[in-house]
Design a protein around this motif. Structure first.
Motif, mmCIF file in Angstrom:
data_model
loop_
_atom_site.group_PDB
_atom_site.id
_atom_site.type_symbol
_atom_site.label_atom_id
_atom_site.label_comp_id
_atom_site.label_asym_id
_atom_site.label_seq_id
_atom_site.Cartn_x
_atom_site.Cartn_y
_atom_site.Cartn_z
ATOM 1 N N LEU A 15 0.828 -1.212 0.000
ATOM 2 C CA LEU A 15 0.000 0.000 0.000
ATOM 3 C C LEU A 15 0.856 1.254 0.000
ATOM 4 O O LEU A 15 0.539 2.238 -0.678
ATOM 5 N N SER A 16 1.937 1.234 0.746
ATOM 6 C CA SER A 16 2.831 2.388 0.795
ATOM 7 C C SER A 16 3.425 2.663 -0.582
ATOM 8 O O SER A 16 3.486 3.816 -1.039
ATOM 9 N N ARG A 17 3.851 1.601 -1.243
ATOM 10 C CA ARG A 17 4.404 1.754 -2.594
ATOM 11 C C ARG A 17 3.327 2.256 -3.557
ATOM 12 O O ARG A 17 3.579 3.106 -4.414
ATOM 13 N N ALA A 18 2.119 1.714 -3.427
ATOM 14 C CA ALA A 18 1.022 2.128 -4.302
ATOM 15 C C ALA A 18 0.663 3.590 -4.106
ATOM 16 O O ALA A 18 0.279 4.280 -5.069
ATOM 17 N N ARG A 19 0.747 4.102 -2.876
ATOM 18 C CA ARG A 19 0.452 5.520 -2.643
ATOM 19 C C ARG A 19 1.428 6.406 -3.412
ATOM 20 O O ARG A 19 1.038 7.423 -4.001
ATOM 21 N N ALA A 20 2.713 6.023 -3.392
ATOM 22 C CA ALA A 20 3.710 6.798 -4.135
ATOM 23 C C ALA A 20 3.437 6.726 -5.636
ATOM 24 O O ALA A 20 3.549 7.726 -6.358
ATOM 25 N N MET A 21 3.077 5.543 -6.113
ATOM 26 C CA MET A 21 2.759 5.388 -7.532
ATOM 27 C C MET A 21 1.514 6.192 -7.896
ATOM 28 O O MET A 21 1.450 6.808 -8.974
ATOM 29 N N ALA A 22 0.510 6.207 -7.013
ATOM 30 C CA ALA A 22 -0.725 6.952 -7.283
ATOM 31 C C ALA A 22 -0.436 8.440 -7.442
ATOM 32 O O ALA A 22 -1.006 9.108 -8.328
ATOM 33 N N ARG A 23 0.439 8.982 -6.601
ATOM 34 C CA ARG A 23 0.800 10.403 -6.731
ATOM 35 C C ARG A 23 1.528 10.663 -8.046
ATOM 36 O O ARG A 23 1.310 11.699 -8.696
ATOM 37 N N ALA A 24 2.385 9.719 -8.451
ATOM 38 C CA ALA A 24 3.106 9.882 -9.722
ATOM 39 C C ALA A 24 2.162 9.786 -10.912
ATOM 40 O O ALA A 24 2.302 10.522 -11.892
ATOM 41 N N PHE A 25 1.181 8.901 -10.848
ATOM 42 C CA PHE A 25 0.177 8.811 -11.903
ATOM 43 C C PHE A 25 -0.636 10.100 -11.978
ATOM 44 O O PHE A 25 -0.917 10.619 -13.064
ATOM 45 N N ALA A 26 -1.033 10.606 -10.809
ATOM 46 C CA ALA A 26 -1.845 11.824 -10.768
ATOM 47 C C ALA A 26 -1.081 13.017 -11.344
ATOM 48 O O ALA A 26 -1.679 13.896 -11.989
ATOM 49 N N ALA A 27 0.220 13.069 -11.119
ATOM 50 C CA ALA A 27 1.039 14.174 -11.637
ATOM 51 C C ALA A 27 1.041 14.213 -13.157
ATOM 52 O O ALA A 27 1.240 15.273 -13.761
ATOM 53 N N ARG A 28 0.807 13.064 -13.782
ATOM 54 C CA ARG A 28 0.744 12.993 -15.245
ATOM 55 C C ARG A 28 -0.699 12.935 -15.755
ATOM 56 O O ARG A 28 -0.914 12.724 -16.956
ATOM 57 N N ASN A 29 -1.662 13.086 -14.846
ATOM 58 C CA ASN A 29 -3.082 13.070 -15.210
ATOM 59 C C ASN A 29 -3.480 11.792 -15.945
ATOM 60 O O ASN A 29 -4.291 11.826 -16.890
ATOM 61 N N LEU A 30 -2.921 10.661 -15.510
ATOM 62 C CA LEU A 30 -3.247 9.384 -16.122
ATOM 63 C C LEU A 30 -4.517 8.805 -15.514
ATOM 64 O O LEU A 30 -4.816 9.021 -14.326
ATOM 65 N N ASP A 31 -5.243 8.065 -16.308
ATOM 66 C CA ASP A 31 -6.513 7.463 -15.893
ATOM 67 C C ASP A 31 -6.221 6.076 -15.315
ATOM 68 O O ASP A 31 -5.932 5.137 -16.065
ATOM 69 N N VAL A 32 -6.267 5.955 -13.989
ATOM 70 C CA VAL A 32 -5.908 4.709 -13.314
ATOM 71 C C VAL A 32 -7.032 4.285 -12.381
ATOM 72 O O VAL A 32 -7.522 5.088 -11.577
#
Length: 346
Positions: A15-32
């Motif tokens: 979950l901790s790793r996924a939170r970091a990935m989620a922020r990186a996805f959001a920074a690129r406005n990707l649909d996840v």
């Protein structure tokens, strides 16, 4: 590009790793879209970064008193429900399936011929990394529990393979630490045994986190329920950490320069191997049993502690995924670039 991201919810490290990935996805406005499995909905916390996520039962490993139980694992999972979830999961709108040891998304993607990228610590064991307690059964589980055609592993060293540094979140790092403060996270152990041992070392304050703890203080023991912010705050100001040999928490300790003592989950190949790697790399010490003499020795050690500054691995991985070149040569280039940015301090 639309992505389905499956995350194993049994351990908080995923979950901790996924939170970091989620922020990186959001920074690129990707649909996840996010799918979590391995624990019930009421056992998740601090999940706002994932938006409207989905929860499934999935598969998980059963543990008791610090040991992995293969028997309870085999009989305790609902395989009929798992198969139905795999076969009914609609992947038609997704261009890519990303899985962090989450089996429903991995198997659903594999069966439908989707590009499945397996990300996290487990794929690192495809390569020649330190291993302990491994056999054909454990190797098979590591590889096939959540299969992926593209496997992007992470570890504390490249071991001359296309392995990436860990994804860590250390924005909560404190300016100073409390020399007598120790964070304890041993959720698979008998908590009464943990408390009984640490109560015998009154000169230190132990902040003991476990999912079922009720917030209370008993002498030098501070019992706390698992949380994100509270745990991060205590982790940032403590001098040392006693924990199981999971990958993500150990990685955060290394990045924060915390003294680390790990007790690997018995019969669990990944944790036994992590303990071996930590010892070989000089990042931590291993505790086989809750022995008070060994804990006292570790607490009193004056050996220098290494601190490792890792780059923003999550953002680089998201960029790599967007570029679309997922071949092994490209993985090696990504690995080389990231390790060139790693700095080890004493």
């Amino acid at each position: 590009m639309k992505i389905l991201y499956g995350v194993q919810g049994t351990g908080n490290g995923h979950l901790s790793r996924a939170r970091a990935m989620a922020r990186a996805f959001a920074a690129r406005n990707l649909d996840v879209d996010y799918l979590f499995s391995g624990r019930s909905l009421d056992r998740y916390f601090d999940m706002h970064v994932f938006g409207q996520f989905c929860v499934r039962e999935g598969l998980t490993f059963a543990c008791s008193n610090g040991k992995l139980s293969y028997l309870k694992t085999c009989v305790g999972n609902n395989y009929g429900r798992f198969l139905r979830d795999v076969l009914t999961l609609d992947l038609s709108v997704y261009d890519l399936v990303l899985t962090d040891f989450e089996p429903i998304t991995a198997w659903a993607g594999w069966l439908r011929g989707k590009t499945v990228v397996s990300i996290g610590h487990q794929p690192a064991f495809d390569h020649r990394v330190p291993m302990a307690g491994h056999d054909l059964r454990s190797r098979f589980v590591m590889r096939m529990f959540a299969p992926g055609g593209v496997r992007l592993g992470m570890h504390w060293d490249s071991f001359q393979a296309p392995i990436l540094p860990p994804i860590v979140n250390v924005e909560h790092a404190a300016v100073s630490t409390e020399p007598r403060k120790v964070v304890v996270y041993l959720p698979f152990e008998n908590q009464l045994n943990v408390q009984a041992v640490l109560a015998q070392i009154p000169e230190y304050d132990f902040y003991i986190y476990a999912p079922d703890n009720l917030a209370s203080t008993r002498g030098n023991l501070h019992l706390l329920p698992t949380s994100l912010k509270g745990f991060q705050d205590d982790l940032s100001t403590c001098a040392g950490v006693i924990c199981n040999a999971g990958f993500e928490l150990s990685s955060e300790c290394i990045a924060l320069g915390k003294r680390l003592l790990v007790k690997p989950l018995d019969r669990q190949m990944e944790q036994s191997s992590n303990a071996l790697a930590l010892s070989r790399l000089g990042y931590g010490e291993t505790l086989e049993n809750l022995q008070i003499d060994q804990i006292r020795k570790w607490l009193g050690s004056s050996d220098p502690v290494q601190k490792v500054r890792y780059p923003d691995v999550a953002s680089e991985v998201v960029k790599w995924l967007c570029d679309g070149n997922l071949q092994e040569a490209s993985q090696q280039d990504l690995s080389d670039r990231l390790w060139d940015k790693v700095v080890v301090e004493f």
